[in-house]
Design a protein around this motif. Structure first.
Motif, PDB file in Angstrom:
ATOM      1  N   ARG A  17       8.574  -0.397  -2.643  1.00  0.00           N
ATOM      2  CA  ARG A  17       8.198  -0.032  -1.279  1.00  0.00           C
ATOM      3  C   ARG A  17       6.795  -0.559  -0.949  1.00  0.00           C
ATOM      4  O   ARG A  17       6.546  -1.057   0.144  1.00  0.00           O
ATOM      5  CB  ARG A  17       8.269   1.486  -1.111  1.00  0.00           C
ATOM      6  CG  ARG A  17       8.008   1.921   0.312  1.00  0.00           C
ATOM      7  CD  ARG A  17       8.192   3.413   0.530  1.00  0.00           C
ATOM      8  NE  ARG A  17       7.208   4.170  -0.230  1.00  0.00           N
ATOM      9  CZ  ARG A  17       7.507   5.116  -1.114  1.00  0.00           C
ATOM     10  NH1 ARG A  17       8.754   5.420  -1.359  1.00  0.00           N
ATOM     11  NH2 ARG A  17       6.560   5.757  -1.765  1.00  0.00           N
ATOM     12  N   PHE A  18       5.881  -0.421  -1.884  1.00  0.00           N
ATOM     13  CA  PHE A  18       4.510  -0.824  -1.606  1.00  0.00           C
ATOM     14  C   PHE A  18       4.299  -2.330  -1.702  1.00  0.00           C
ATOM     15  O   PHE A  18       3.368  -2.861  -1.137  1.00  0.00           O
ATOM     16  CB  PHE A  18       3.535  -0.094  -2.519  1.00  0.00           C
ATOM     17  CG  PHE A  18       3.395   1.351  -2.183  1.00  0.00           C
ATOM     18  CD1 PHE A  18       2.895   1.750  -0.961  1.00  0.00           C
ATOM     19  CD2 PHE A  18       3.806   2.318  -3.072  1.00  0.00           C
ATOM     20  CE1 PHE A  18       2.781   3.092  -0.641  1.00  0.00           C
ATOM     21  CE2 PHE A  18       3.689   3.662  -2.763  1.00  0.00           C
ATOM     22  CZ  PHE A  18       3.183   4.051  -1.535  1.00  0.00           C
ATOM     23  N   LEU A  19       5.131  -3.013  -2.427  1.00  0.00           N
ATOM     24  CA  LEU A  19       4.970  -4.453  -2.558  1.00  0.00           C
ATOM     25  C   LEU A  19       5.960  -5.193  -1.656  1.00  0.00           C
ATOM     26  O   LEU A  19       6.691  -6.063  -2.086  1.00  0.00           O
ATOM     27  CB  LEU A  19       5.140  -4.890  -4.015  1.00  0.00           C
ATOM     28  CG  LEU A  19       3.995  -4.515  -4.937  1.00  0.00           C
ATOM     29  CD1 LEU A  19       4.277  -4.986  -6.351  1.00  0.00           C
ATOM     30  CD2 LEU A  19       2.676  -5.062  -4.444  1.00  0.00           C
ATOM     31  N   ASN A  20       5.949  -4.853  -0.378  1.00  0.00           N
ATOM     32  CA  ASN A  20       6.788  -5.574   0.567  1.00  0.00           C
ATOM     33  C   ASN A  20       6.252  -6.988   0.748  1.00  0.00           C
ATOM     34  O   ASN A  20       5.218  -7.354   0.182  1.00  0.00           O
ATOM     35  CB  ASN A  20       6.895  -4.815   1.893  1.00  0.00           C
ATOM     36  CG  ASN A  20       5.552  -4.696   2.586  1.00  0.00           C
ATOM     37  OD1 ASN A  20       4.748  -5.618   2.585  1.00  0.00           O
ATOM     38  ND2 ASN A  20       5.305  -3.547   3.188  1.00  0.00           N
ATOM     39  N   SER A  21       6.906  -7.797   1.538  1.00  0.00           N
ATOM     40  CA  SER A  21       6.528  -9.212   1.645  1.00  0.00           C
ATOM     41  C   SER A  21       5.117  -9.400   2.183  1.00  0.00           C
ATOM     42  O   SER A  21       4.403 -10.288   1.744  1.00  0.00           O
ATOM     43  CB  SER A  21       7.528  -9.959   2.514  1.00  0.00           C
ATOM     44  OG  SER A  21       7.451  -9.514   3.855  1.00  0.00           O
ATOM     45  N   LYS A  22       4.682  -8.570   3.105  1.00  0.00           N
ATOM     46  CA  LYS A  22       3.329  -8.718   3.652  1.00  0.00           C
ATOM     47  C   LYS A  22       2.275  -8.392   2.592  1.00  0.00           C
ATOM     48  O   LYS A  22       1.255  -9.058   2.494  1.00  0.00           O
ATOM     49  CB  LYS A  22       3.162  -7.838   4.871  1.00  0.00           C
ATOM     50  CG  LYS A  22       4.072  -8.247   6.008  1.00  0.00           C
ATOM     51  CD  LYS A  22       3.357  -8.241   7.310  1.00  0.00           C
ATOM     52  CE  LYS A  22       4.252  -8.577   8.459  1.00  0.00           C
ATOM     53  NZ  LYS A  22       4.728  -9.927   8.493  1.00  0.00           N
ATOM     54  N   VAL A  23       2.519  -7.366   1.801  1.00  0.00           N
ATOM     55  CA  VAL A  23       1.569  -6.999   0.751  1.00  0.00           C
ATOM     56  C   VAL A  23       1.514  -8.084  -0.317  1.00  0.00           C
ATOM     57  O   VAL A  23       0.436  -8.458  -0.784  1.00  0.00           O
ATOM     58  CB  VAL A  23       1.928  -5.618   0.143  1.00  0.00           C
ATOM     59  CG1 VAL A  23       1.065  -5.308  -1.067  1.00  0.00           C
ATOM     60  CG2 VAL A  23       1.792  -4.524   1.193  1.00  0.00           C
ATOM     61  N   LEU A 143       5.608 -14.641   6.760  1.00  0.00           N
ATOM     62  CA  LEU A 143       4.478 -14.229   5.937  1.00  0.00           C
ATOM     63  C   LEU A 143       3.188 -14.024   6.726  1.00  0.00           C
ATOM     64  O   LEU A 143       2.136 -13.891   6.131  1.00  0.00           O
ATOM     65  CB  LEU A 143       4.243 -15.257   4.821  1.00  0.00           C
ATOM     66  CG  LEU A 143       5.363 -15.378   3.812  1.00  0.00           C
ATOM     67  CD1 LEU A 143       5.003 -16.374   2.748  1.00  0.00           C
ATOM     68  CD2 LEU A 143       5.675 -14.031   3.194  1.00  0.00           C
ATOM     69  N   ARG A 144       3.269 -13.984   8.008  1.00  0.00           N
ATOM     70  CA  ARG A 144       2.051 -13.751   8.787  1.00  0.00           C
ATOM     71  C   ARG A 144       1.539 -12.347   8.506  1.00  0.00           C
ATOM     72  O   ARG A 144       2.278 -11.381   8.534  1.00  0.00           O
ATOM     73  CB  ARG A 144       2.318 -13.932  10.265  1.00  0.00           C
ATOM     74  CG  ARG A 144       2.628 -15.377  10.604  1.00  0.00           C
ATOM     75  CD  ARG A 144       2.165 -15.696  12.010  1.00  0.00           C
ATOM     76  NE  ARG A 144       2.456 -17.072  12.301  1.00  0.00           N
ATOM     77  CZ  ARG A 144       1.565 -18.040  12.221  1.00  0.00           C
ATOM     78  NH1 ARG A 144       0.344 -17.780  11.861  1.00  0.00           N
ATOM     79  NH2 ARG A 144       1.892 -19.274  12.528  1.00  0.00           N
ATOM     80  N   LEU A 145       0.250 -12.259   8.221  1.00  0.00           N
ATOM     81  CA  LEU A 145      -0.354 -10.972   7.900  1.00  0.00           C
ATOM     82  C   LEU A 145      -0.861 -10.279   9.160  1.00  0.00           C
ATOM     83  O   LEU A 145      -1.336 -10.947  10.081  1.00  0.00           O
ATOM     84  CB  LEU A 145      -1.538 -11.169   6.950  1.00  0.00           C
ATOM     85  CG  LEU A 145      -1.216 -11.622   5.543  1.00  0.00           C
ATOM     86  CD1 LEU A 145      -2.501 -11.879   4.777  1.00  0.00           C
ATOM     87  CD2 LEU A 145      -0.384 -10.586   4.822  1.00  0.00           C
ATOM     88  N   PRO A 146      -0.819  -8.951   9.165  1.00  0.00           N
ATOM     89  CA  PRO A 146      -1.450  -8.224  10.265  1.00  0.00           C
ATOM     90  C   PRO A 146      -2.960  -8.482  10.255  1.00  0.00           C
ATOM     91  O   PRO A 146      -3.539  -8.781   9.197  1.00  0.00           O
ATOM     92  CB  PRO A 146      -1.154  -6.751   9.949  1.00  0.00           C
ATOM     93  CG  PRO A 146      -0.083  -6.755   8.919  1.00  0.00           C
ATOM     94  CD  PRO A 146      -0.147  -8.082   8.222  1.00  0.00           C
ATOM     95  N   GLY A 147      -3.591  -8.351  11.406  1.00  0.00           N
ATOM     96  CA  GLY A 147      -5.026  -8.617  11.518  1.00  0.00           C
ATOM     97  C   GLY A 147      -5.866  -7.840  10.528  1.00  0.00           C
ATOM     98  O   GLY A 147      -6.810  -8.365   9.953  1.00  0.00           O
ATOM     99  N   ARG A 148      -5.519  -6.584  10.288  1.00  0.00           N
ATOM    100  CA  ARG A 148      -6.277  -5.747   9.354  1.00  0.00           C
ATOM    101  C   ARG A 148      -6.289  -6.363   7.957  1.00  0.00           C
ATOM    102  O   ARG A 148      -7.331  -6.429   7.305  1.00  0.00           O
ATOM    103  CB  ARG A 148      -5.652  -4.346   9.327  1.00  0.00           C
ATOM    104  CG  ARG A 148      -6.303  -3.368   8.404  1.00  0.00           C
ATOM    105  CD  ARG A 148      -5.597  -2.008   8.446  1.00  0.00           C
ATOM    106  NE  ARG A 148      -4.169  -2.081   8.211  1.00  0.00           N
ATOM    107  CZ  ARG A 148      -3.594  -2.140   7.011  1.00  0.00           C
ATOM    108  NH1 ARG A 148      -4.325  -2.141   5.934  1.00  0.00           N
ATOM    109  NH2 ARG A 148      -2.275  -2.191   6.891  1.00  0.00           N
ATOM    110  N   MET A 149      -5.131  -6.856   7.497  1.00  0.00           N
ATOM    111  CA  MET A 149      -5.053  -7.470   6.170  1.00  0.00           C
ATOM    112  C   MET A 149      -5.810  -8.792   6.144  1.00  0.00           C
ATOM    113  O   MET A 149      -6.453  -9.123   5.145  1.00  0.00           O
ATOM    114  CB  MET A 149      -3.601  -7.693   5.756  1.00  0.00           C
ATOM    115  CG  MET A 149      -2.876  -6.466   5.344  1.00  0.00           C
ATOM    116  SD  MET A 149      -1.201  -6.921   4.800  1.00  0.00           S
ATOM    117  CE  MET A 149      -0.683  -5.389   4.082  1.00  0.00           C
ATOM    118  N   LEU A 150      -5.736  -9.542   7.225  1.00  0.00           N
ATOM    119  CA  LEU A 150      -6.433 -10.827   7.288  1.00  0.00           C
ATOM    120  C   LEU A 150      -7.947 -10.612   7.231  1.00  0.00           C
ATOM    121  O   LEU A 150      -8.658 -11.316   6.511  1.00  0.00           O
ATOM    122  CB  LEU A 150      -6.030 -11.583   8.550  1.00  0.00           C
ATOM    123  CG  LEU A 150      -6.399 -13.049   8.618  1.00  0.00           C
ATOM    124  CD1 LEU A 150      -5.851 -13.825   7.428  1.00  0.00           C
ATOM    125  CD2 LEU A 150      -5.901 -13.660   9.906  1.00  0.00           C
TER     126      LEU A 150
END
Length: 195
Positions: A17-23, A143-150
């Motif tokens: 659950r925590f290691l989804n594609s965005k993570v 694979l685009r990351l949300p702004g917070r992660m970027l």
């Protein structure tokens, strides 16, 4: 025994659950950008320069992505104007090197050094964006990351760059001249001699 299996199953589900594609993308991008940034920052701190191989590698990658993007139809381009502009920074840096002052005028040399150091810093700061752009191009839109992660990725890589520069500058506290030589590098003038 059944209780242990249940706990292991729940743990695997939590990890999945925590290691989804965005993570996963976030971790890959942070690690790749940090490693590239560390090398550039450490060498800049230790030798007060960025080696030509590194500079040319960054330049080639950015230039190829820039022109390959421009040759795509507008509706298929994965990069916007701002991202394309970032790709031009290494070319600007390279152009500044071409116009290095030939005279021994101290003012011209100091201005030139200030400009090249500023472009080196800007290139270091944009390495996370370059690495992430490269990853998005290779792996696709999903694979685009949300702004917070970027932004978190950029902050982490900036900290790695600052640490790399600091440790490179004060390398004599961590690395001996012999260790530089064994690694195939030139020993900086102020390295630690243990003879």
């Amino acid at each position: 025994m059944e209780e242990l299996r249940k706990d292991l199953r729940e743990e695997r589900q939590d990890i999945t659950r925590f290691l989804n594609s965005k993570v996963r993308t976030y971790y890959i991008a942070v690690i790749a950008a940090s490693l590239a940034t560390w090398t550039v920052a450490f060498n800049f701190g230790a030798y007060n320069t960025v080696f030509f191989r590194t500079l040319f590698s960054i330049w080639v990658m950015c230039t190829v992505i820039f022109f390959a993007t421009l040759l795509l139809p507008k509706h298929e381009r994965p990069l916007s104007g701002g991202q394309l502009a970032i790709l031009l920074i290494p070319s600007l840096w390279l152009l500044v090197f071409l116009f290095a002052p030939m005279s021994t005028d101290d003012n011209a040399s100091q201005i030139y050094e200030l400009i090249t150091n500023l472009l080196a810093l800007v290139t270091l700061v944009t390495l996370p964006v370059l690495g992430y752009t490269f990853l998005v191009i290779l792996q696709g839109e999903s694979l685009r990351l949300p702004g917070r992660m970027l932004y978190a990725m950029m902050a982490i890589v900036l900290i790695v760059a600052l640490l790399g520069y600091a440790i490179g500058t004060y390398h004599y506290l961590f690395i001996t001249c012999q260790e530089f030589t064994v690694a195939g590098d030139f020993a900086p003038p102020n390295c630690l001699q243990l003879d």
